[in-house]
Scaffold this motif. Structure first.
Motif, short mmCIF file in Angstrom:
data_model
loop_
_atom_site.label_atom_id
_atom_site.label_comp_id
_atom_site.label_asym_id
_atom_site.label_seq_id
_atom_site.Cartn_x
_atom_site.Cartn_y
_atom_site.Cartn_z
N ALA A 554 0.83 -1.20 0.00
CA ALA A 554 0.00 0.00 0.00
C ALA A 554 0.86 1.26 0.00
O ALA A 554 0.53 2.26 -0.66
N TRP A 555 1.99 1.25 0.72
CA TRP A 555 2.90 2.39 0.70
C TRP A 555 3.49 2.59 -0.70
O TRP A 555 3.58 3.73 -1.19
N SER A 556 3.89 1.50 -1.34
CA SER A 556 4.43 1.62 -2.71
C SER A 556 3.37 2.14 -3.67
O SER A 556 3.65 3.01 -4.51
N HIS A 557 2.17 1.63 -3.56
CA HIS A 557 1.07 2.09 -4.42
C HIS A 557 0.76 3.56 -4.18
O HIS A 557 0.51 4.33 -5.11
N LEU A 558 0.77 3.95 -2.88
CA LEU A 558 0.49 5.35 -2.55
C LEU A 558 1.55 6.27 -3.15
O LEU A 558 1.20 7.34 -3.70
N ALA A 559 2.81 5.90 -3.05
CA ALA A 559 3.89 6.73 -3.59
C ALA A 559 3.71 6.93 -5.10
O ALA A 559 3.84 8.05 -5.62
N LEU A 560 3.39 5.86 -5.81
CA LEU A 560 3.21 5.97 -7.28
C LEU A 560 2.00 6.83 -7.62
O LEU A 560 2.04 7.65 -8.56
N ALA A 561 0.91 6.68 -6.87
CA ALA A 561 -0.29 7.48 -7.14
C ALA A 561 -0.04 8.95 -6.84
O ALA A 561 -0.45 9.85 -7.61
N GLN A 562 0.63 9.23 -5.73
CA GLN A 562 0.92 10.63 -5.38
C GLN A 562 1.86 11.27 -6.40
O GLN A 562 1.67 12.45 -6.77
N ARG A 563 2.83 10.52 -6.86
CA ARG A 563 3.75 11.07 -7.86
C ARG A 563 3.01 11.36 -9.15
O ARG A 563 3.22 12.41 -9.79
N SER A 564 2.15 10.43 -9.56
CA SER A 564 1.37 10.66 -10.79
C SER A 564 0.40 11.83 -10.62
O SER A 564 0.07 12.51 -11.59
N ALA A 565 -0.06 12.05 -9.40
CA ALA A 565 -0.98 13.17 -9.14
C ALA A 565 -0.24 14.49 -8.94
O ALA A 565 -0.88 15.52 -8.71
N GLY A 566 1.09 14.47 -8.99
CA GLY A 566 1.87 15.69 -8.90
C GLY A 566 2.30 16.09 -7.50
O GLY A 566 2.79 17.20 -7.30
N ASP A 567 2.16 15.21 -6.53
CA ASP A 567 2.55 15.54 -5.15
C ASP A 567 3.86 14.82 -4.83
O ASP A 567 3.89 13.80 -4.14
N ALA A 576 9.87 6.33 1.18
CA ALA A 576 10.73 6.02 2.32
C ALA A 576 10.08 5.00 3.24
O ALA A 576 10.73 4.06 3.72
N ARG A 577 8.77 5.17 3.49
CA ARG A 577 8.07 4.19 4.31
C ARG A 577 8.04 2.82 3.64
O ARG A 577 8.20 1.79 4.29
N ALA A 578 7.85 2.79 2.33
CA ALA A 578 7.83 1.51 1.60
C ALA A 578 9.18 0.82 1.69
O ALA A 578 9.27 -0.40 1.83
N SER A 579 10.27 1.62 1.62
CA SER A 579 11.62 1.04 1.67
C SER A 579 11.94 0.44 3.03
O SER A 579 12.68 -0.55 3.13
N SER A 580 11.38 1.05 4.10
CA SER A 580 11.66 0.56 5.45
C SER A 580 10.66 -0.50 5.90
O SER A 580 10.81 -1.07 6.98
N CYS A 581 9.64 -0.73 5.10
CA CYS A 581 8.60 -1.68 5.46
C CYS A 581 9.13 -3.10 5.34
O CYS A 581 9.81 -3.45 4.38
N THR A 582 8.80 -3.95 6.32
CA THR A 582 9.36 -5.30 6.33
C THR A 582 8.33 -6.40 6.28
O THR A 582 8.67 -7.56 6.14
N LYS A 583 7.07 -6.05 6.44
CA LYS A 583 6.08 -7.13 6.44
C LYS A 583 4.75 -6.64 5.91
O LYS A 583 4.44 -5.46 5.92
N ASP A 584 3.99 -7.57 5.41
CA ASP A 584 2.65 -7.28 4.90
C ASP A 584 1.59 -7.74 5.88
O ASP A 584 1.73 -8.80 6.50
N VAL A 585 0.56 -6.97 6.01
CA VAL A 585 -0.60 -7.40 6.77
C VAL A 585 -1.51 -8.16 5.84
O VAL A 585 -1.93 -7.66 4.80
N LYS A 586 -1.80 -9.41 6.17
CA LYS A 586 -2.64 -10.24 5.30
C LYS A 586 -4.04 -10.27 5.87
O LYS A 586 -4.30 -10.95 6.85
N GLU A 587 -4.92 -9.51 5.27
CA GLU A 587 -6.32 -9.47 5.72
C GLU A 587 -7.20 -9.21 4.53
O GLU A 587 -6.75 -8.64 3.54
N PRO A 588 -8.47 -9.64 4.58
CA PRO A 588 -9.35 -9.44 3.44
C PRO A 588 -9.73 -7.98 3.30
O PRO A 588 -9.72 -7.25 4.26
#
Length: 588
Positions: A554-567, A576-588
């Motif tokens: 979700a952090w990686s997706h957010l970074a790409l969306a924000q960059r495409s939106a001009g932010d 930076a948060r995506a790079s330091s992230c170490t685990k995924d939350v697995k939930e529906p």
């Protein structure tokens, strides 16, 4: 080099000689799982000595990693004890062939919880006893007790050896002591049978007794019916029954009557015992030398939260087997002495004898001793016990299949067995076999959505994305509000199928149904970005990382969306948060 204490040397030598002399139960290695604790200094050594003494293969040893505290939380029990045992049973194809679980030194005794008859506190051993039933999917209440299907309050005139086809539980015993020497001595005593039966039954006056008075009076007649030469010494007065040598069977109120740390008798070979104490298995710790049991009304007499005697002291006095409790079982939850001693005299194994006498599981009981020990050479009426691990094979699948059939009119017996076998294959990691079974099942029962969903997941794992989408669509035909199927189909179609706009229909519906699900919001936001609406993607993606900060994608997706939106500044922070992230939350 530190010298080996003489006492330890002789105990080990006794073990080795006993191992050579006794007749090991045929195929016992296939029915016994031994569990040791890696965090305890001599747990593994004791477990390995037991394997050697009984000729069991090293493959039957499971070493787990858990704090050796006497009491653990339910969470620690489930993750550090129950889960590794469950995984071992599944991956070794041992759910049915395992009859007995032996816990070595250093395994916690008690699971913390609420008190009372419907409480959640209980013994680790008794909770493991119902693991088989839990794994079949059958309901086991979190609080209170479970009636033991193997229990027999009446004489054992018909042989009742433990039979996997009949009984959906495990027999759990414990090899333990305050020292390594004590634990090894307990193993060694399990190899020696009594030469005669001498029973000491110490009751109370009628006015101070309840139903246990009858239970104690039943011991003599039931043992004499099997061993006519047995010597039975009974007392129902307020006096303490003592000064008896060579006792092989003992039952009493324990320190509730005597205020003594151990019974005032001498135990002989093959001695087993039980009492109506309520907390003698609360700890294996050594109390102060001057401590003696007292009364509940005298807090100054407490040790480890109770004034009652300790199982560790009784074991050190020379017992081969002992039934004890981690906390209040209530009188109806205690071991029935007449069944216990009759079963032992008939030739049932130690594990069978104690569990035949134990009315409740998922409760407070602990059984100490070598589960394969016996008082006589042959089993009841010549019937050998615990010798055929093949007997009852397939029982687990049948029981799990029966659970699947409940409320499923489209599922016949064969289809439910296919479902059970598929789940077992998944648990073993044999995904190819699971996929094959699920394909067969979905042909036989196409409206069974649970199988369609599992098959979709298997196809996705194998990157058969088109086949997975087709199965998710079948699920949604029957369950149009299935959030997980909607979410998975949307992601599959948008990312792997290259149709993000078409996928958004499913993602939007999943988001409405799921509310604040981080995984669903992540799918929605990512599909909006892929469909060209990066600004519209930012809001659900921001909400996803707020709900689940460790959801890395979700952090990686957010970074790409924000960059495409001009932010760009916000995108840099999300990167930076995506790079330091170490685990995924697995939930529906």
């Amino acid at each position: 080099m530190r010298a080996v204490p003489t006492r330890v040397y002789f105990v080990v030598l006794w073990l080795l000689l006993a191992a050579a002399a006794i007749r090991t139960e045929a195929a016992a290695g296939d029915v016994v799982l031994v569990v040791a604790n890696a965090r305890h200094p001599w747990s593994t050594r004791v477990a390995e000595q037991y394997l050697a003494a009984r000729g069991l293969p090293a493959s039957q040893l499971l070493t787990i990693d858990v704090s050796p505290d006497a009491t653990v939380t339910h969470e620690v029990y489930q993750q550090a004890i129950e889960r590794p045992v469950m995984v071992w049973l599944r991956t070794h194809d041992a759910l049915d062939r395992t009859h007995i679980i032996v816990l070595g030194p250093g395994l916690p005794l008690r699971i913390a919880g609420t008190p009372g008859r419907n409480g959640t506190a209980g013994s680790v051993d008794s909770e493991l006893a119902v693991l088989y039933r839990r794994l079949t999917g059958a309901s086991v209440a979190a609080g209170g007790f479970v009636e033991n299907p193997y229990f027999s309050p009446v004489p054992l005139v018909t042989p009742r050896p433990f039979d996997r086809a009949k009984y959906d539980v495990y027999l759990v015993t414990r090899l333990d002591g305050r020292t390594e020497t004590d634990a090894l001595a307990l193993i060694a005593r399990g190899a020696v049978r009594p030469s005669k039966f001498v029973l000491a039954i110490d009751g109370r006056p009628a006015g101070a007794s309840g139903p246990e008075a009858r239970w104690l009076t039943e011991v003599g007649p039931r043992v004499h019916a099997v061993q006519p030469d047995a010597r039975i010494l009974s007392d129902a007065s307020s006096d303490l029954l003592g000064n008896i040598d060579g006792v092989t069977g003992y039952a009493s109120w324990g320190s509730n009557d005597s205020r003594t740390r151990v019974p005032p008798v001498t135990f002989g070979s093959g001695a087993i015992a039980s009492s109506f104490m309520s907390s003698d298995a609360r700890t294996m710790a050594q109390p102060p030398a001057a401590w003696t049991p007292g009364l509940w009304s005298e807090p100054s007499s407490y040790f480890a939260g109770s004034p009652e005697a300790l199982a560790a002291d009784w074991l050190a006095a020379g017992l081969t087997g002992l039934a004890a409790q981690v906390t209040e079982p209530y009188l109806d939850g205690t071991v029935r002495p007449a069944t216990l001693h009759e079963a032992w005299a008939r030739g049932y194994t130690l594990a069978e004898s104690f569990y035949l006498a134990m009315p409740y599981l998922s409760w407070q009981g602990v059984v100490f001793g070598d589960p394969l020990a016996r008082a006589v050479e042959t089993g009841p009426e010549g019937h050998e016990v615990l010798t055929d691990p093949a007997a009852g094979q397939g029982a687990f699948t049948d029981r799990m299949a029966a659970v699947y059939r409940r409320g499923e009119p489209d599922l016949d017996q064969e289809a439910s067995r296919l479902m059970a076998r598929a789940n077992l294959s998944i648990a073993r990691g044999d995904l190819a076999d699971a996929r094959r079974l699920l394909e067969e099942l979905t042909v036989r029962a196409p409206r069974y959505t649970r199988a369609q969903f599992l098959l979709a997941q298997q196809y996705e794992a194998d990157k058969f994305y088109a086949q997975a989408r087709a199965r998710y669509e079948l699920v949604l035909q029957t369950q149009p509000a299935n959030v997980v199927a909607l979410n998975n189909l949307a992601y599959n179609l948008g990312v792997h199928g290259g149709e993000p706009k078409a996928a958004l229909v499913h993602a939007e519906r999943a988001a409405v149904l799921a509310g604040n699900s981080a995984a669903v919001l992540d799918t929605l936001g990512w599909l909006r970005h892929l469909a060209g609406d990066s600004r519209g993607a930012v809001v659900p993606l921001q909400r996803a990382v707020e709900l689940a900060p460790d959801l890395c994608d979700a952090w990686s997706h957010l970074a790409l969306a924000q960059r495409s939106a001009g932010d760009e500044p916000a995108a840099t922070k999300a990167d930076a948060r995506a790079s330091s992230c170490t685990k995924d939350v697995k939930e529906p």
